[in-house]
Design an enzyme around this catalytic site. Structure first.
Site, PDB file in Angstrom:
ATOM      1  CE  LYS A   1       9.394  -3.100   3.260  1.00  0.00           C
ATOM      2  NZ  LYS A   1       8.043  -3.262   3.748  1.00  0.00           N
TER       3      LYS A   1
ATOM      4  CB  CYS B   1      -7.723  -8.016   2.011  1.00  0.00           C
ATOM      5  SG  CYS B   1      -6.636  -6.966   1.542  1.00  0.00           S
TER       6      CYS B   1
ATOM      7  CB  THR C   1      -4.496  -3.763  10.644  1.00  0.00           C
ATOM      8  OG1 THR C   1      -5.187  -3.432   9.365  1.00  0.00           O
ATOM      9  CG2 THR C   1      -4.291  -2.168  11.214  1.00  0.00           C
TER      10      THR C   1
ATOM     11  CB  VAL D   1      -0.923  -0.146   1.352  1.00  0.00           C
ATOM     12  CG1 VAL D   1      -1.678   1.238   1.627  1.00  0.00           C
ATOM     13  CG2 VAL D   1      -1.791  -1.223   1.262  1.00  0.00           C
TER      14      VAL D   1
ATOM     15  NE  ARG E   1       0.838 -10.630   3.151  1.00  0.00           N
ATOM     16  CZ  ARG E   1       1.069  -9.227   2.996  1.00  0.00           C
ATOM     17  NH1 ARG E   1       0.936  -8.377   3.971  1.00  0.00           N
ATOM     18  NH2 ARG E   1       0.915  -8.702   1.666  1.00  0.00           N
TER      19      ARG E   1
HETATM   20  N1  SAJ Z   1     -11.106 -15.899  -4.081  1.00  0.00           N
HETATM   21  C1  SAJ Z   1     -12.184 -16.907  -4.176  1.00  0.00           C
HETATM   22  N2  SAJ Z   1     -13.043 -16.639  -5.091  1.00  0.00           N
HETATM   23  C2  SAJ Z   1     -13.056 -15.534  -5.507  1.00  0.00           C
HETATM   24  C3  SAJ Z   1     -12.518 -14.466  -5.383  1.00  0.00           C
HETATM   25  C4  SAJ Z   1     -11.386 -14.824  -4.576  1.00  0.00           C
HETATM   26  O1  SAJ Z   1     -11.979 -18.000  -3.698  1.00  0.00           O
HETATM   27  O2  SAJ Z   1     -14.317 -15.276  -6.297  1.00  0.00           O
HETATM   28  C5  SAJ Z   1      -9.884 -16.268  -3.256  1.00  0.00           C
HETATM   29  C6  SAJ Z   1      -8.728 -16.144  -4.073  1.00  0.00           C
HETATM   30  O3  SAJ Z   1      -7.965 -16.935  -4.385  1.00  0.00           O
HETATM   31  C7  SAJ Z   1      -7.632 -15.411  -2.747  1.00  0.00           C
HETATM   32  C8  SAJ Z   1      -8.802 -14.626  -1.779  1.00  0.00           C
HETATM   33  O4  SAJ Z   1      -9.957 -14.971  -2.147  1.00  0.00           O
HETATM   34  O5  SAJ Z   1      -7.276 -16.615  -1.994  1.00  0.00           O
HETATM   35  C9  SAJ Z   1      -8.572 -13.290  -1.976  1.00  0.00           C
HETATM   36  O6  SAJ Z   1      -8.912 -13.128  -3.319  1.00  0.00           O
HETATM   37  P1  SAJ Z   1      -8.992 -11.437  -3.779  1.00  0.00           P
HETATM   38  O7  SAJ Z   1      -9.244 -11.479  -5.184  1.00  0.00           O
HETATM   39  O8  SAJ Z   1      -9.846 -10.540  -3.048  1.00  0.00           O
HETATM   40  O9  SAJ Z   1      -7.444 -11.017  -3.771  1.00  0.00           O
HETATM   41  P2  SAJ Z   1      -7.083  -9.857  -2.654  1.00  0.00           P
HETATM   42  O10 SAJ Z   1      -7.022 -10.236  -1.223  1.00  0.00           O
HETATM   43  O11 SAJ Z   1      -5.774  -9.363  -3.197  1.00  0.00           O
HETATM   44  O12 SAJ Z   1      -8.113  -8.840  -2.420  1.00  0.00           O
HETATM   45  C10 SAJ Z   1      -7.772  -7.312  -2.976  1.00  0.00           C
HETATM   46  C11 SAJ Z   1      -8.722  -6.911  -1.803  1.00  0.00           C
HETATM   47  N3  SAJ Z   1      -8.424  -5.545  -1.651  1.00  0.00           N
HETATM   48  C12 SAJ Z   1      -8.392  -4.902  -0.699  1.00  0.00           C
HETATM   49  O13 SAJ Z   1      -9.052  -5.425   0.474  1.00  0.00           O
HETATM   50  C13 SAJ Z   1      -7.779  -3.516  -0.305  1.00  0.00           C
HETATM   51  C14 SAJ Z   1     -10.059  -7.226  -2.368  1.00  0.00           C
HETATM   52  O14 SAJ Z   1     -11.000  -5.952  -1.445  1.00  0.00           O
HETATM   53  C15 SAJ Z   1     -10.586  -6.485  -3.681  1.00  0.00           C
HETATM   54  O15 SAJ Z   1     -11.753  -7.223  -3.954  1.00  0.00           O
HETATM   55  C16 SAJ Z   1      -9.723  -7.489  -4.682  1.00  0.00           C
HETATM   56  O16 SAJ Z   1      -8.190  -7.182  -4.145  1.00  0.00           O
HETATM   57  C17 SAJ Z   1      -9.875  -7.308  -5.896  1.00  0.00           C
HETATM   58  O17 SAJ Z   1     -10.264  -8.229  -6.827  1.00  0.00           O
HETATM   59  O18 SAJ Z   1      -9.791  -5.910  -6.359  1.00  0.00           O
END
Ligand code: SAJ
Length: 431
Positions: free
Chosen positions: A59, A274, A109, A35, A339
């Site tokens: 770092k 997240c 967090t 971030v 993570r």
């Molecule tokens: N996942 C599923 N099914 C889905 C979508 C995701 O099982 O339909 C799994 C993924 O494999 C992963 C986890 O959930 O293990 C999280 O996936 P994610 O696409 O939400 O990835 P993140 O954690 O990088 O999500 C971030 C988040 N951003 C913030 O919290 C600031 C989330 O809010 C966003 O929705 C996501 O990016 C995005 O797609 O933009």
């Protein structure tokens, strides 16, 4: 909730506003991870003098050489702003936060192993700030916290205080810090105005002002809990679909023709910093307010049960002596971040069954894989291939891993067609 008298000195607000407008305002960014680092670089590129702060000396020296694990930051971009002196880097320690006009907090967090909020990083920043004269500064919290936390933790701030929760999507090179709409809430109107004005000066995306810190905090909780709940819903339907011999991916495609349906994908589980984490913050607040958040609680448990569900598929196929490989350890496609990764949970469950297996993840170094006390695999045919992360390289690598007799346990429904002997997915079977 303790409310602290905030700086209503209009002159101070006007002065800070003009410093932001003329880009004389010095911006401090605390925390230079996925971030803070892109934000610090972006503010520098937009012409602000920026000071980035990290706790860890090692770092800090890596960053000084342009090295970072944030895979959306290009080394050349970081080095360019460092060489231009627009961005300078310092160790986060007491006395370091003096000559700044805007301070943006971008520290992690996470949750503890008991799934409780871990605010230690924010608390240590708040402690440092308590010995700083913040009466003419704008403090913005971008770290994800439950409603009410920013006002309480940063109660010693005597200047302007706002909250604008980060929305970075790690690994996403199209939705970037500059292009993701930004929600901003202040402890008072002047704080909200100053923070919104600052973001409008550095972002291309919309800046959405809300009426308070708490609304901004709660919006982040809702948007990520919404995602966790909807993933849990489709996971639950996928498990049912398996008993009916229905392909859940076809069901999702059909349901997606409904304007009010927002598709999510079933899988081996939910990882990252997240989606499996933030809902525990709101759960904790719900308990404190005597409001049980049952949907949220059940959704988290449903997602956390998915690695076990995939393990059952392996146990039903495994015979002693079979060669088993787990493909992917990171929490989602094409990121090098493990993570809360369900793949790691799955590997631990597999170990408990005394089933020998190897792992392969093209995003991780051999040393990183060995660091999880896992056995490195290679790209040679196996009897059981478990897809835990559907990296883009899977299609190529699968050609070396799968032969006619291979059973594929597809934890991300990555394969659209039968391959090997059978593909047992999450809510679908290709045989
Ligand atoms: N996942 C599923 N099914 C889905 C979508 C995701 O099982 O339909 C799994 C993924 O494999 C992963 C986890 O959930 O293990 C999280 O996936 P994610 O696409 O939400 O990835 P993140 O954690 O990088 O999500 C971030 C988040 N951003 C913030 O919290 C600031 C989330 O809010 C966003 O929705 C996501 O990016 C995005 O797609 O933009």
């Amino acid at each position: 909730m303790k409310r602290v008298w905030y700086n209503r000195d209009t002159m101070a607000a006007q002065n800070l506003l003009s410093r932001i407008q003329t880009k004389h305002a010095t911006i401090g960014v605390i925390g230079l991870g996925y971030v803070g680092l892109p934000l610090a670089i972006l503010a520098s590129q937009k012409g602000y003098p920026v000071v980035g702060f990290v706790r860890d000396s090692a770092k800090l020296s890596r960053l000084m050489q342009g090295n970072t694990s944030v895979d959306t930051v290009l080394k050349k971009d970081l080095l360019k702003v460092l060489r231009s002196k627009k961005l300078s880097l310092k160790k986060l320690e007491s006395g370091a936060l003096g000559n700044l006009d805007v301070i943006i907090i971008c520290v992690p967090t996470p949750i503890t192993d008991k799934k409780k909020p871990d605010l230690s990083a924010m608390e240590s920043v708040a402690h440092l700030l308590s010995s700083v004269d913040t009466s003419r500064k704008l403090i913005i919290n971008e770290s994800t916290v439950a409603p009410g936390t920013t006002a309480v933790l940063l109660a010693d701030v005597t200047g302007f205080l706002a909250c604008s929760p980060e929305r970075v999507d790690p690994g996403n090179r199209t939705s970037t810090t500059a292009t993701i709409p930004k929600v901003v809430g202040g402890i008072n109107e002047q704080s909200s105005m100053l923070a919104s004005f600052f973001y409008k000066n550095i972002l291309d995306a919309a800046v959405v002002s809300v009426s308070s810190l708490e609304v901004a905090e709660m919006a982040k909780m809702l948007e990520n809990t919404y995602r966790a709940v909807n993933i849990a819903l489709v996971n639950e339907f996928a498990v049912l679909a398996e008993t009916l011999g229905i392909d859940i991916t076809e069901v999702i495609r059909a349901a997606s023709t409904k304007w009010s349906f927002h598709a999510h994908a079933p899988g081996i589980g939910v990882g990252g910093h997240c989606i499996p984490v933030d809902p525990y913050y709101i759960l904790d607040l719900g308990r404190a307010q005597n409001v049980p958040l049952r949907v949220t609680e059940t959704a988290l448990a449903t997602n956390e049960a998915m690695p076990e569900h995939l393990l059952q598929h392996v146990l039903q196929s495994y015979k002693k002596g079979m060669k088993v490989l787990v493909y992917g350890l990171t929490y989602k496609r094409d990121v090098a971040d493990t993570r809360e990764s369900p793949a790691l949970t799955f590997c631990e469950l597999l170990k408990q069954k005394d089933i020998p297996f190897t792992v392969f993840d093209p995003m991780l170094s051999d040393a990183r894989v060995r660091g999880y006390d896992l056995v490195l695999g290679n790209l040679a045919p196996v009897d059981i291939l478990v897809v835990a992360t559907d990296h883009s390289r899977l299609a190529t690598d699968a050609k070396k891993l799968i032969r006619d007799t291979t059973i594929v346990i597809d934890g991300r429904n990555a394969f659209a067609h039968k391959t090997g002997k059978v593909v047992i997915g999450v809510g679908r079977k290709l045989s």
